[in-house]
Design a protein around this motif. Structure first.
Motif: not given
Ligand code: SAM
Ligand code: DTB
Ligand code: SF4
Length: 331
Positions: A166, A168, A235, A237, A278, A306-309
């Motif tokens: 991945n 982007n 993806p 987002n 995403s 997700l990662l931090t959210t």
């Protein structure tokens, strides 16, 4: 592959690339169709290429969080901004494999490991390769996102059995410089090429809701669709709000119908790609997500973060997919 941006006298932006297939005007024409017409075309393309009643489920893990030297203006993990995210070291393999096992039990078929790096150090890459092989042994598809790669690093990941990389492009060539200054769009295209050359499938898309125009979103799709081979995964987002980053100054929530139109346009322009709805689903209504699935989105991230959210809770996702009669790893 080189990407050149030419802005003509009418203000339209053309991406000069080898084998150019799509022009902005064509993307605009699709995007601007009456809604029913656009949806009908997107659904027809979707049915020709996929089971329209199936959605892929992927799970994300931040294996190395925060302290990133890049200045991506949307990101909670950049060291350039005060976002409250604490920097951490690369996780241990055993903890990563345990998280992948839990994700598998929760219904994920793909496990995506993300590291907040500009580019991996060789020593760290060795460790990530071991994680990839171990997660693969669980019977899951593997994906990593580690920043820029050299051809040698891409080959090493491929050797470890990596399925997807991945990376982007994030936005249009024109808007890109307003969001990131520490690496160029060409750097990103080069990394994608290195991954492709190594035989790894590509996961590449971007973000909407950072203050860009609809034209920028379409130029992003044009660039993706015109790549030598379009990404296998795309993806899309919706920017998830992060306090303390520059994007806050210009971000405006996109019109939900504009998101559906963009998904439908992506589906038509990249018929064989899996389009992932995403980041941003946490704040979307069930009805908006249902429209995005009708427009051709056929992948989601599952899991509470997700990662931090935030991401929707597992039971909300399971209920929604059941209500829609959609099969997935969840049901
Ligand atoms: N550091 C690696 C890189 O940028 O290549 C990988 C991780 S990075 C977090 C992966 C992608 O997540 C970004 O390219 C961006 O498209 C997306 N992303 C990051 N922060 C986001 C946010 N707040 N809302 C929506 N998408 C976001
Ligand atoms: C992608 O396009 N979206 C994912 C994955 N690739 C790595 C990341 C979304 C991150 C959302 C912001 C956060 O949680 O920090
Ligand atoms: Fe770093 Fe990736 Fe965030 Fe950019 S998006 S700041 S490269 S973690």
């Amino acid at each position: 592959m080189d990407v050149a941006v030419e802005v003509d006298r009418n203000g339209s932006c053309e991406l000069a690339q080898v084998g150019e297939k799509w022009k902005r005007g064509e993307a605009e024409a699709l995007y601007g169709l009456p809604f029913a017409e656009l949806m009908f075309r997107a659904q027809s393309v979707h049915r020709d290429n996929f089971d329209p009643n199936h959605v892929e489920t992927a799970s994300l893990l931040s294996i190395k969080t925060g302290g990133c030297p890049e200045d991506c203006g949307y990101c909670a993990q950049s060291a350039h901004y005060e976002t409250g995210v604490k920097a951490s070291r690369l996780m241990d393999r055993a903890d990563v494999v345990a998280a992948a096992q839990r994700a598998k039990e929760a219904g994920a078929t793909r496990f995506c490991m993300a590291a907040a790096w500009r580019t991996p150090k060789d020593r760290d890459l060795d460790r990530v390769c071991e994680m990839v092989s171990a997660v693969k042994d669980l019977g899951m598809e593997t994906c990593v996102t580690l920043g820029m790669l050299t051809p040698k690093q891409a080959a090493q990941l491929s050797e470890a059995g990596l399925n997807f990389y991945n990376h982007n492009i994030d936005t249009s060539p024109e808007f890109y410089g307003r969001i990131i200054t520490t690496r160029t769009l060409q750097d990103r295209i080069d990394t994608l090429e290195h991954a492709r050359e190594a035989g790894i499938k590509i996961c590449c898309g971007g973000i909407i809701g950072m203050g860009e125009r609809v034209e920028d979103r379409l130029d992003m799709l044009v660039l993706l669709a015109n790549l030598r081979k379009p990404p296998e995964s795309v993806p899309i987002n919706l920017w998830n709000e992060v306090k303390g980053v520059p994007v806050n100054d210009s971000a405006e929530r996109p019109d939900p119908i504009a998101l559906v139109r963009l998904v439908a346009t992506a589906r038509i322009m990249m018929p064989k790609s899996v389009v992932r709805l995403s980041a941003g689903r946490h704040d979307m209504t069930d009805e908006l997500q249902a429209l995005c699935f009708l427009a051709g989105a056929n992948s989601i991230f599952i899991g509470d973060v997700l990662l931090t959210t935030k991401n929707p809770k597992a039971d909300r996702d399971a209920k929604l997919l059941t209500r829609l009669g959609i099969t997935s790893g969840l049901a």
